[in-house]
Design an enzyme around this catalytic site. Structure first.
Site, short mmCIF file in Angstrom:
data_model
loop_
_atom_site.label_atom_id
_atom_site.label_comp_id
_atom_site.label_asym_id
_atom_site.label_seq_id
_atom_site.Cartn_x
_atom_site.Cartn_y
_atom_site.Cartn_z
NE ARG A 12 -3.39 2.62 2.43
CZ ARG A 12 -3.36 3.63 3.53
NH1 ARG A 12 -3.06 2.99 4.71
NH2 ARG A 12 -3.97 4.62 3.44
CG HIS A 50 -1.05 8.90 3.28
ND1 HIS A 50 -1.55 7.61 3.37
CD2 HIS A 50 -0.92 9.24 4.59
CE1 HIS A 50 -1.13 7.31 4.56
NE2 HIS A 50 -0.67 8.21 5.38
CD GLU A 75 -4.67 7.46 9.66
OE1 GLU A 75 -3.96 8.97 10.20
OE2 GLU A 75 -4.13 6.57 10.20
CG ASN A 94 -5.55 3.68 8.72
OD1 ASN A 94 -5.57 2.56 7.99
ND2 ASN A 94 -5.06 4.79 8.26
CE1 TYR A 122 -0.17 3.24 13.36
CE2 TYR A 122 -2.06 4.15 12.76
CZ TYR A 122 -0.91 3.50 12.60
OH TYR A 122 -0.30 3.65 11.19
CD GLU A 128 -1.92 3.99 8.19
OE1 GLU A 128 -1.69 4.59 9.39
OE2 GLU A 128 -1.96 4.77 7.23
C1 JJW Z 1 -1.42 13.11 16.18
C2 JJW Z 1 -4.33 13.83 18.72
C3 JJW Z 1 -4.14 16.99 20.49
C4 JJW Z 1 -0.06 7.98 10.72
C5 JJW Z 1 -2.94 12.96 16.88
C6 JJW Z 1 -3.68 12.10 16.82
C7 JJW Z 1 -4.13 14.74 19.95
C8 JJW Z 1 -3.64 18.45 20.44
C9 JJW Z 1 -0.02 7.86 12.03
N1 JJW Z 1 -1.46 7.23 10.36
O1 JJW Z 1 2.02 7.93 10.02
C10 JJW Z 1 -1.27 12.11 15.24
N2 JJW Z 1 -0.79 8.60 12.71
O2 JJW Z 1 0.70 8.38 7.76
C11 JJW Z 1 -1.24 7.62 8.87
N3 JJW Z 1 -2.49 8.31 12.76
O3 JJW Z 1 -3.13 14.05 17.95
C12 JJW Z 1 0.06 7.24 8.41
N4 JJW Z 1 -2.94 9.07 13.59
O4 JJW Z 1 -3.82 15.94 19.46
C13 JJW Z 1 0.97 7.39 9.60
C14 JJW Z 1 -3.45 11.08 15.77
C15 JJW Z 1 -2.41 10.97 14.90
C16 JJW Z 1 -1.99 9.92 13.90
C17 JJW Z 1 -1.02 9.50 13.46
#
Ligand code: JJW
Length: 447
Positions: free
Chosen positions: A77, A121, A166, A294, A296, A353
């Site tokens: 991907r 993306h 996302e 996705n 995590y 993901e």
């Molecule tokens: C930051 C939430 C408060 C990526 C975040 C929330 C709180 C001010 C990883 N998914 O690199 C980052 N990723 O490109 C796509 N997923 O802050 C791919 N979600 O903020 C990966 C979520 C993420 C985040 C990062």
């Protein structure tokens, strides 16, 4: 010992994204994206990092494909950088940019790996941002133009497509929380962008059906899991509200043809209005072939008066956290998948993901990232439980093939199963790479 055995039909994959790995930001006619602008403005990204060179995959893609081949994955991907193939945002294609992806696709297919393309993306051409970006409805048409061009260029060789990655991050995290490009802190902008991304998704799906009736198309929303802290109704409701922001807001319009009323009201109470035009929901709710998920992290959620938009506080208790500070909550993965199945029925799901941030370095040519192996084992066990529970899971795609530019965290946070030295661009497969390879070969692992 217990054996976790996967169906033979399950597809295995690894994922990356253009701005995070390609580099070559100023080569062969690529124009800047909102991430070039954002990362070069002081204070937005840790250590002032940016994607100018990244992993240099623009030049090292053949080596990356060899790593994929040895890994034994079915799917790779990756995403297309819109400003590389269409530097003016719409209209003319850039032949050199198109050639890069044509070469990558050919290289993958020659090596027995199926490409799965993400169209968006997050690297929106800056020229479009200058006209309002995703807040401007014209960007919907620009995206459709770009998508149609890509379907025409690559549709004869690529059958799996993802429109938007996302959408929660590309809208609220980027325009309301100010964490990602373009870095705004305006709830109305977040709501507008979220909706326009979904209309753009629907429009591209409509074009796809005309051009590539035999292909498969979906999108890739991200969602965590909030488990109620107690069985009190106020905690249960608070978690529902919190989850709705990532889950129902981006899924109800696709699968039910409506936005959740509760959330529309909460946004209105904060002076942000959902602006629907005739036909929007019909476009968004066109049938799709699969949903990408996705996943995590997750935690417990408890009602707290006045806490954020949704009056829910997150309580990670003493769950272990990965090196990016996200609680490890593998049961949440099982909960999300079974919940989606109950809510939206038998829509096929690819895990587009899942993975972990651990910042291990190379020692004597090896990277001993046992923590990442443990994380993958826990989450693949949850995946197995979901499959056993009848959730139609088609594939699992690990994030990420390579350590790469982790957005606002820069290069400090490593998600790869392959280590990247950002000075020499040397790649070193980690222990998790070898564990994943063995799991793919076997179709099972032991816990
Ligand atoms: C930051 C939430 C408060 C990526 C975040 C929330 C709180 C001010 C990883 N998914 O690199 C980052 N990723 O490109 C796509 N997923 O802050 C791919 N979600 O903020 C990966 C979520 C993420 C985040 C990062």
């Amino acid at each position: 010992m217990t054996t976790i055995q996967f169906p033979e039909t399950l597809k295995w994959g690894a994922a990356t994204a253009s701005y995070q790995i390609e580099g070559a930001a100023n080569e062969d006619g690529r124009s800047p994206s909102i991430w070039d602008t954002f990362s070069h403005a002081p204070g937005n990204v840790k250590n002032g990092d940016h994607g100018d060179e990244a992993c240099n995959s623009y030049h090292l893609y053949k080596e990356d494909v060899q790593h994929l081949k040895k890994l034994g994955v079915d799917l790779y991907r990756f995403s297309i950088a819109w400003p590389r193939v269409m530097p003016e945002g719409r209209g003319k294609l850039n032949p050199k940019g198109v050639a890069y992806y044509q070469n990558l696709i050919d290289e993958l297919i020659e090596n027995g790996i199926e490409p799965m393309i993400t169209l968006y993306h997050w690297d929106l051409p800056q020229v479009l941002q200058d006209k309002g970006g995703w807040e401007n409805r014209d960007t919907i048409d620009a995206f459709n133009e770009y998508a149609v061009a890509m379907f025409k260029e690559f549709g004869d060789k690529v059958s799996k497509w993802i429109t938007i990655n996302e959408p929660w991050c590309a809208s609220f995290l980027s325009n309301y929380l100010g964490v990602h490009a373009p870095g705004k802190t305006d709830l109305q902008a977040g709501v507008d962008v979220a909706h326009h991304l979904m209309v753009a998704h629907g429009k591209a799906v409509q074009s796809f059906r005309e051009l590539l009736p035999d292909g498969e198309i979906g999108y890739a929303p991200n969602t965590g899991w909030l488990e109620p802290f107690s069985n009190k109704q106020e905690d249960i409701d608070a978690c529902k509200r919190g989850m709705m922001w990532q889950k129902e807001w981006f899924m109800d319009p696709v699968f039910k043809g409506s936005y959740p009323e509760k959330l529309i009201t909460i946004f209105e109470n904060h002076n942000a209005k959902l602006k629907l035009e005739d036909g929007d929901l019909e476009l968004i709710s066109q049938p799709i072939d699969f949903m990408g998920i996705n996943y995590y992290t997750g935690s417990l959620g408890r009602y707290k008066e006045g806490e954020g938009l949704f009056e829910v506080e997150e309580i990670p208790l003493d769950y272990r956290k990965t090196d990016i500070g996200w609680p490890i909550y593998a049961d949440g993965f099982y909960n999300v998948l079974t919940d989606l199945h109950e809510t939206y029925g038998d829509v096929p799901i690819y895990i587009t993901e899942n993975g972990a941030c651990y910042n291990h370095e190379v020692e004597d040519g090896r990277v001993h990232d046992q923590e990442r192996v443990d994380y993958l084992k826990q989450h693949l066990t949850s995946l197995h439980r979901a499959i056993e529970s009848g959730v139609p899971i088609k594939g699992y795609i690990v994030w990420s093939l390579l350590d790469n530019f982790e957005w606002a965290f820069g290069y400090e946070k490593r998600f790869g199963i392959i280590h990247v030295n950002y000075r020499t661009f040397e790649r070193t497969p980690k222990d998790s790479y070898y564990w994943y390879r063995q799991t793919i070969t076997n179709g099972w692992f032991e816990v």
